[in-house]
Design a protein around this motif. Sequence first.
Motif, PDB file in Angstrom:
ATOM      1  N   ALA A  59       2.390  79.579  38.191  1.00 14.34           N
ATOM      2  CA  ALA A  59       1.234  80.464  38.359  1.00 14.34           C
ATOM      3  C   ALA A  59       1.616  81.855  37.869  1.00 14.34           C
ATOM      4  O   ALA A  59       2.736  82.315  38.111  1.00 14.34           O
ATOM      5  CB  ALA A  59       0.798  80.529  39.816  1.00 14.34           C
ATOM      6  N   PRO A  60       0.696  82.537  37.178  1.00 15.41           N
ATOM      7  CA  PRO A  60       0.986  83.907  36.741  1.00 15.41           C
ATOM      8  C   PRO A  60       0.898  84.868  37.915  1.00 15.41           C
ATOM      9  O   PRO A  60       0.210  84.603  38.905  1.00 15.41           O
ATOM     10  CB  PRO A  60      -0.120  84.186  35.712  1.00 15.41           C
ATOM     11  CG  PRO A  60      -1.267  83.341  36.179  1.00 15.41           C
ATOM     12  CD  PRO A  60      -0.651  82.100  36.773  1.00 15.41           C
ATOM     13  N   ILE A  61       1.592  85.988  37.806  1.00 15.23           N
ATOM     14  CA  ILE A  61       1.545  87.039  38.820  1.00 15.23           C
ATOM     15  C   ILE A  61       1.142  88.335  38.119  1.00 15.23           C
ATOM     16  O   ILE A  61       1.738  88.705  37.102  1.00 15.23           O
ATOM     17  CB  ILE A  61       2.906  87.205  39.516  1.00 15.23           C
ATOM     18  CG1 ILE A  61       3.247  85.931  40.301  1.00 15.23           C
ATOM     19  CG2 ILE A  61       2.903  88.412  40.444  1.00 15.23           C
ATOM     20  CD1 ILE A  61       4.635  85.948  40.917  1.00 15.23           C
ATOM     21  N   PHE A  62       0.134  89.001  38.673  1.00 18.48           N
ATOM     22  CA  PHE A  62      -0.373  90.237  38.095  1.00 18.48           C
ATOM     23  C   PHE A  62       0.018  91.410  38.984  1.00 18.48           C
ATOM     24  O   PHE A  62       0.045  91.297  40.208  1.00 18.48           O
ATOM     25  CB  PHE A  62      -1.889  90.156  37.935  1.00 18.48           C
ATOM     26  CG  PHE A  62      -2.322  89.049  37.000  1.00 18.48           C
ATOM     27  CD1 PHE A  62      -2.448  89.283  35.641  1.00 18.48           C
ATOM     28  CD2 PHE A  62      -2.562  87.772  37.481  1.00 18.48           C
ATOM     29  CE1 PHE A  62      -2.816  88.261  34.774  1.00 18.48           C
ATOM     30  CE2 PHE A  62      -2.935  86.738  36.627  1.00 18.48           C
ATOM     31  CZ  PHE A  62      -3.061  86.985  35.269  1.00 18.48           C
ATOM     32  N   ASP A  63       0.317  92.540  38.359  1.00 25.44           N
ATOM     33  CA  ASP A  63       0.792  93.687  39.124  1.00 25.44           C
ATOM     34  C   ASP A  63      -0.358  94.451  39.771  1.00 25.44           C
ATOM     35  O   ASP A  63      -1.519  94.016  39.726  1.00 25.44           O
ATOM     36  CB  ASP A  63       1.662  94.602  38.256  1.00 25.44           C
ATOM     37  CG  ASP A  63       0.878  95.286  37.134  1.00 25.44           C
ATOM     38  OD1 ASP A  63      -0.370  95.283  37.158  1.00 25.44           O
ATOM     39  OD2 ASP A  63       1.533  95.848  36.227  1.00 25.44           O
ATOM     40  N   HIS A  64      -0.046  95.599  40.356  1.00 26.51           N
ATOM     41  CA  HIS A  64      -1.040  96.363  41.109  1.00 26.51           C
ATOM     42  C   HIS A  64      -2.120  96.968  40.215  1.00 26.51           C
ATOM     43  O   HIS A  64      -3.147  97.432  40.710  1.00 26.51           O
ATOM     44  CB  HIS A  64      -0.352  97.475  41.901  1.00 26.51           C
ATOM     45  CG  HIS A  64       0.362  98.474  41.045  1.00 26.51           C
ATOM     46  ND1 HIS A  64       1.555  98.190  40.412  1.00 26.51           N
ATOM     47  CD2 HIS A  64       0.045  99.753  40.704  1.00 26.51           C
ATOM     48  CE1 HIS A  64       1.946  99.252  39.727  1.00 26.51           C
ATOM     49  NE2 HIS A  64       1.052 100.207  39.887  1.00 26.51           N
ATOM     50  N   GLU A  65      -1.902  96.940  38.904  1.00 22.51           N
ATOM     51  CA  GLU A  65      -2.912  97.423  37.965  1.00 22.51           C
ATOM     52  C   GLU A  65      -3.658  96.279  37.293  1.00 22.51           C
ATOM     53  O   GLU A  65      -4.428  96.490  36.359  1.00 22.51           O
ATOM     54  CB  GLU A  65      -2.249  98.308  36.903  1.00 22.51           C
ATOM     55  CG  GLU A  65      -1.653  99.594  37.473  1.00 22.51           C
ATOM     56  CD  GLU A  65      -1.022 100.454  36.403  1.00 22.51           C
ATOM     57  OE1 GLU A  65      -0.600  99.893  35.358  1.00 22.51           O
ATOM     58  OE2 GLU A  65      -0.959 101.680  36.594  1.00 22.51           O
ATOM     59  N   GLY A  66      -3.415  95.065  37.757  1.00 22.44           N
ATOM     60  CA  GLY A  66      -4.094  93.911  37.196  1.00 22.44           C
ATOM     61  C   GLY A  66      -3.496  93.392  35.909  1.00 22.44           C
ATOM     62  O   GLY A  66      -4.101  92.558  35.230  1.00 22.44           O
ATOM     63  N   LYS A  67      -2.297  93.858  35.553  1.00 25.91           N
ATOM     64  CA  LYS A  67      -1.655  93.441  34.308  1.00 25.91           C
ATOM     65  C   LYS A  67      -0.679  92.296  34.566  1.00 25.91           C
ATOM     66  O   LYS A  67      -0.027  92.248  35.604  1.00 25.91           O
ATOM     67  CB  LYS A  67      -0.902  94.620  33.682  1.00 25.91           C
ATOM     68  CG  LYS A  67      -1.795  95.796  33.312  1.00 25.91           C
ATOM     69  CD  LYS A  67      -0.965  96.969  32.808  1.00 25.91           C
ATOM     70  CE  LYS A  67      -1.840  98.171  32.481  1.00 25.91           C
ATOM     71  NZ  LYS A  67      -1.036  99.347  32.068  1.00 25.91           N
ATOM     72  N   LEU A  68      -0.593  91.385  33.599  1.00 24.89           N
ATOM     73  CA  LEU A  68       0.352  90.285  33.707  1.00 24.89           C
ATOM     74  C   LEU A  68       1.765  90.836  33.820  1.00 24.89           C
ATOM     75  O   LEU A  68       2.196  91.642  32.993  1.00 24.89           O
ATOM     76  CB  LEU A  68       0.239  89.381  32.480  1.00 24.89           C
ATOM     77  CG  LEU A  68       1.164  88.163  32.452  1.00 24.89           C
ATOM     78  CD1 LEU A  68       0.792  87.170  33.552  1.00 24.89           C
ATOM     79  CD2 LEU A  68       1.096  87.479  31.083  1.00 24.89           C
ATOM     80  N   ALA A  69       2.506  90.392  34.839  1.00 26.15           N
ATOM     81  CA  ALA A  69       3.825  90.968  35.081  1.00 26.15           C
ATOM     82  C   ALA A  69       4.922  89.933  35.253  1.00 26.15           C
ATOM     83  O   ALA A  69       6.090  90.221  34.985  1.00 26.15           O
ATOM     84  CB  ALA A  69       3.786  91.858  36.324  1.00 26.15           C
TER      85      ALA A  69
END
Length: 335
Positions: A172-182
């Motif tokens: 599963a992808p994880i997105f940072d606090h700004e909604g960007k793929l991280a």
Amino acid sequence: MRIASASPTPSRAAGTESHAGRILAVAGDSSASARSALAASWVRSLNRYGLDPMDQRPPLTLTDCELREARERVEPLLRAAQANLDLLFHAVGGTGCCVLFTDRNGVPVDRRGAEGDNETFHRWGLWPGAVWSEQHEGTNGIGTCLAEERPLTIHRDEHFHSRNIGLSCTVAPIFDHEGKLAAALDVSSCRSDLTGAFVGLIATAVADAARRIEAQNFKQAFPDARIILAPDTDRCTTALLAVDADDLIIGATRAARAAYGITSGRLAKPLPASTILDRLADRPEDFEQAERGLLQRSLARAQGNVSAAAKALHISRATLHRKMNRLGLHPNRRT
């Protein structure tokens, strides 16, 4: 960056050639990519990245210095992930699976695994420092998840490289606090007896853990803000808003941004929480109508292609299907 070399044993040669032949046949079908996300990834691996499915070399491996730098770049997110990595491994580790946390380039920077399985997973390259990007490894769980920004499982012979067809990887992808793929969260297994039902359970556990990591990281990013679980039409996502002492929204998770049309540009200006929350609470029917219109426009632009529409909306294909079913929408006709 280091690279090792290996060659197939005679007993594996026939299977290697058969797998490669299947990929070449699919890639030669001009319509295959439109019908199958897996076929599209195989075609990317072959044509865009110039990879050979019969290449027996193991994954590239970062040097110790490069790995240390990769860890430092995701340190806040990695710190937020620790407890959930432990919980996830506790749930799946006894079944011969390992847990990997990778950066956005597909490099595992942390890992959980049983000591007795370490030699096996190290041999497969499921180890910190290996490079599992789709560009380098072709279709694989980690790399393809990051390339398509969606949860998925690549099971055994769905892998591009024939040397990886013994693996089953759910990511599963994880997105940072700004909604960007991280980052990405992966559970991998070398077992040949994994059932579809069990893989489905793993997928649910991985997706849940990824959402919890995102939520924890979001709270870390806004330590002095009030964190609000915003009303969200999709219960499978976590729509969080960070609100300051003046009741201005200063942060929003990817789910909240997608649900309420919050952009970085809007956050750069004063954005009262009441602008979004009061409007949705008072007139929920308006939100449903707006959501219906958004989905209809996205499907129309994608000519009814659900996968393409989901990617444009920055949500998974499964999430879009749930929204469509709830709103009574169908991809082949406008309603």
